[in-house]
Design an enzyme around this catalytic site. Structure first.
Site, PDB file in Angstrom:
ATOM      1  N   CYS A 110      13.916 -21.582  24.019  1.00 37.23           N
ATOM      2  CA  CYS A 110      12.607 -21.640  23.373  1.00 37.23           C
ATOM      3  C   CYS A 110      12.706 -20.898  22.047  1.00 37.23           C
ATOM      4  O   CYS A 110      13.792 -20.528  21.616  1.00 37.23           O
ATOM      5  CB  CYS A 110      11.499 -21.096  24.263  1.00 37.23           C
ATOM      6  SG  CYS A 110      11.556 -19.344  24.576  1.00 37.23           S
ATOM      7  N   CYS A 167       9.860 -25.591  24.711  1.00 31.95           N
ATOM      8  CA  CYS A 167       8.791 -25.640  23.718  1.00 31.95           C
ATOM      9  C   CYS A 167       9.149 -26.683  22.670  1.00 31.95           C
ATOM     10  O   CYS A 167      10.324 -27.016  22.486  1.00 31.95           O
ATOM     11  CB  CYS A 167       8.546 -24.274  23.077  1.00 31.95           C
ATOM     12  SG  CYS A 167       9.804 -23.727  21.912  1.00 31.95           S
ATOM     13  N   CYS A 177      16.602 -27.342  17.830  1.00 29.11           N
ATOM     14  CA  CYS A 177      17.829 -26.980  18.534  1.00 29.11           C
ATOM     15  C   CYS A 177      19.005 -27.291  17.617  1.00 29.11           C
ATOM     16  O   CYS A 177      19.076 -28.386  17.051  1.00 29.11           O
ATOM     17  CB  CYS A 177      17.937 -27.776  19.839  1.00 29.11           C
ATOM     18  SG  CYS A 177      19.389 -27.341  20.811  1.00 29.11           S
TER      19      CYS A 177
END
Length: 146
Positions: free
Chosen positions: A11, A84, A91
Site C-alpha cells: 500500500c 489501495c 507499483c
C-alpha cells in the site's frame, strides 16, 4: 513437503491496510504462507492499527513499516497484493520477482479525520473487511498452495 509460499501486501504508507493483511495471513495461514508488507512511502505503524488488531487477538506491535525497496530484487513472492488504488497505479514496474498480482482495494482508515471513537470505528470496519477478504482468498487458494 512443498516450500512455504511468500506473499507481499503493498500500500502507500504501510501503516494500516497492508499491515492488517500481513497479520491476518500470519494468524490464519502462517504455517503455509509467509506474509510480508511494504509501502511505496512508508509512514510508520499507525497506533490505531495496533489497537484494532489487538481487539481481535492479533498482536502486531512488533511489526514495522517497510519500503517496497526493501524487497525489490531481494526476494521472490508468489503473490503481490495491492490493497489501495495508489499502490495499484504506482507499483514499480521494475519490481520483478512475483508470480500472481492481485488488487484488493480498501479505504484508507488513516486518512479519516474525526473523534477517537469515530476513528476507531473506521479502523474496525476496514480491519473486518480485510480479515474477511483474507479468509475468502485463503479458502480459495489453500488447495493449490498448502
Amino acid at each position: 513437503m512443498s516450500r512455504q509460499r511468500k506473499i507481499l501486501f503493498l500500500c502507500t504508507g504501510n501503516s494500516a491496510r497492508s499491515q492488517m493483511a500481513e497479520a491476518f495471513v500470519r494468524a490464519y495461514a502462517g504455517e503455509w504462507l509467509e506474509p510480508h508488507s511494504a509501502g511505496l512511502e512508508p509512514k510508520g505503524l499507525n497506533p490505531y492499527t495496533v489497537r484494532v488488531m489487538d481487539e481481535v487477538g492479533i498482536d502486531i506491535s512488533g511489526q514495522t513499516s517497510k519500503s517496497v525497496r526493501t524487497y525489490m530484487g531481494q526476494m521472490h513472492f508468489d503473490y503481490l497484493v495491492t490493497v489501495c488504488q495508489h499502490a495499484e497505479e504506482n507499483c514499480p514496474t521494475t519490481f520483478l520477482g512475483f508470480g500472481t498480482k492481485l488488487h484488493w482495494g480498501f479505504d484508507d482508515p488513516a486518512a479519516f479525520a474525526g473523534s477517537e471513537a469515530d476513528t476507531l470505528a473506521v479502523f474496525r470496519t476496514v480491519r473486518d473487511q480485510i480479515g474477511a477478504q483474507v479468509k475468502t482468498w485463503l479458502a480459495e487458494v489453500k488447495e493449490t498452495v498448502a
